[in-house]
Each structure stands twice: as C-alpha cells, then as structure tokens.
Motif scaffolding. Structure first.
Motif, short mmCIF file in Angstrom:
data_model
loop_
_atom_site.label_atom_id
_atom_site.label_comp_id
_atom_site.label_asym_id
_atom_site.label_seq_id
_atom_site.Cartn_x
_atom_site.Cartn_y
_atom_site.Cartn_z
N LYS A 32 26.72 -10.31 35.95
CA LYS A 32 26.95 -10.24 34.37
C LYS A 32 28.49 -9.95 33.88
O LYS A 32 29.09 -10.88 33.14
N CYS A 60 19.34 -6.76 29.91
CA CYS A 60 19.03 -8.23 30.00
C CYS A 60 17.82 -8.91 29.18
O CYS A 60 17.28 -8.19 28.69
N GLU A 73 18.80 -10.01 25.29
CA GLU A 73 19.48 -8.80 25.77
C GLU A 73 19.16 -7.59 24.64
O GLU A 73 19.13 -6.54 24.82
#
Length: 285
Positions: A32, A60, A73
């Motif tokens: 990420k 997420c 998210e």
C-alpha cells in the motif's frame, strides 16, 4: 506491474487463529505504501470482515458475499448485485424440501427461518465432523467469536421480510454431502442465481452476476487498472471466478487440487504467511 492485489480470507489470508499474521500485515502495508491497492475478496459479509481488518490495522476495500458488494476503503458501497427476493424464496423452498440448514445474509442482519439453535447446532456438528479433536463446547466457544451464525435472528414470515431486504447470499450446509449435491441440481433450474461450494458440505447462493471475479473486474476498470495489473489469491472454488479472469493468480499450498490446476502460481499455506510471501515474491521484488 501489479497495481491491485485481491485476497480471499478463510484458508488464504487468515491464520489458524482467524487473524492476519504480522508478516502478512507487514507485506500488505508495504504494498500500500507503494501505491498498490489491496482488496479482501470474501464470502463473508462486510460486518464480519471489518472486525478482523480493524483488529490488525489493515484498511482496505472489500468484495463481500462472493461478489454481492464492492465496498471501498472508506466503507462506501461502490457496486452491488443482490439476490432478488423471488429467487431467494425459490432457493429456500429447495433447501427446506431437502431438510438442509441454512442462513440468510442481508446487509443489515443474518436470518434463520427456524429456531436459531437448530441451525447453530448443525453448524457445530459440521465442524466436529471435520475435526474430532475438539469437544462440542470447545467448537461452540470458538465459533461464537468468529462466525455470524451466532448473531442470527429467527424470522417466521420470510415471504414478507425478504422483499424489504438487500440479500447478499444464502449459505447452506449439511454433513451429508449427497444432499448438497442434490440441492445444486435443483438450484440449476432456477433463473438469476449462482451457486458454488467452498467445501463439499456447503453451498452458497447469490445473484447470477455476483461473483468475486466479475465485481473485482468492474472495480479494477473504475480504477483504471488492467487485468494483467491485478494479482488474485485464493484457495477454493469460490475463488475460481477471479482465477479465470485474472492471469496473475496465486493458489495456497493448502488449496483445492482443482483450483491449483487453474492457478499460475502456488504460494505457501495460509498458516505459513502464504499471502505475505506471495506479495513479497511477485509484487515487491
């Protein structure tokens, strides 16, 4: 270059204790940091996924109900494909006729059309049938903290209730796998439904367009990500729709043999940091 990683939960991302290992968390967060999207693609409902991700600090997007929803998210619903009430009632009649226990997942609750305790007992018996090392009470206590079958409400008039709900899926189970196979045969005659088994003793029914692969492809397209820029990870038959659409597919060492035949790569087992090692090997290095 991989720009999106999508991982199944049970038998894939989660360890033997039902959590996400520190190494898996580390590799997800490293991906990420590099701008790579991470998505959990599960048969679970969003309310069953969120406590796990929050516990481990993993923010997420989620594919829920085997493809019924895509939630970003921030918890915003981006796409959905719910099972219609008419189709759900048809499914229920088939399961009732075969005396197969089941639970109905909606966006706001879980429902049983009979005494909740009966369905819970059948689910516990199913676990005991697979693992005879634990007692009935030990299995019950373990499942109480991990499975939404212990957060279920009994409903008598489901004909009136279901048209008012957004139905994610119906999950049915029985240790008599011949009953599950017969249910699949009868379900094949219904329109607008899809069904698959994560295990031989269960069947999960959704809208015909609700698959992990289809909704993930839609989400990737919205993000401007191509199919060959996606890596998917899974272990079972409900992951096949992802493996068939995305060439960068990774199956766990503990995965089903039929799934291994379709996958491009094989990584370590779910309890050996298989997801983290796959991310490290095929995305970060």
């Amino acid at each position: 270059m991989i720009k999106l990683i999508a991982s199944d939960m049970d038998g894939t991302l989660l360890d033997g204790n039902g959590g996400i290992s520190p190494y898996n968390v580390e590799m997800i967060n490293e991906a990420k940091k590099r701008g790579i999207h991470f998505v959990i693609a599960s048969g679970r409902a969003y309310t069953d996924i969120l406590p796990v991700t929050q516990q481990h600090g993993v923010e997420c997007a989620c594919v829920t109900g085997n493809g019924a929803e895509y939630i970003d998210e921030k918890g915003e619903l981006i796409s959905s494909c719910y099972l219609g009430a008419k189709e759900a009632i048809g499914v229920i009649e088939i399961l009732k006729a075969l005396d197969i226990k089941f639970m109905i997942y909606t966006t706001d609750n879980r429902y049983s059309i009979e005494a909740v305790e009966n369905v819970q007992d059948a689910f516990i018996q199913r676990s005991l049938h697979k693992d005879k090392t634990q007692t009935y009470e030990e299995v019950k206590e373990r499942l109480k903290t991990r499975h939404s079958i212990f957060r279920m409400e009994e409903v008598e008039d489901y004909h009136s209730l279901l048209p008012t709900k957004k139905i994610i899926k119906i999950e049915a189970f029985d240790i008599d796998t011949s009953k599950i196979e017969e249910a699949k045969k009868r379900l094949s005659a219904l329109g607008n439904v899809a069904y698959l088994s994560s295990f031989p003793d269960n069947v999960e029914i959704t809208h015909s367009d609700a698959t992990k692969g289809k909704i993930l492809l839609k989400a990737a397209t919205l993000l401007g990500i191509k199919e060959d820029e996606v890596m998917v990870l899974g272990d079972s038959f409900n992951d096949l729709s992802m493996f068939e659409l995305f060439e960068n597919s990774v199956v766990m060492a503990n995965g089903e043999e039929e799934v291994k035949k379709v996958a491009k790569y094989i990584t370590e087992a779910y309890d050996e940091d298989g997801v983290g090692k796959a991310i490290k090997r095929w995305v970060l290095e």
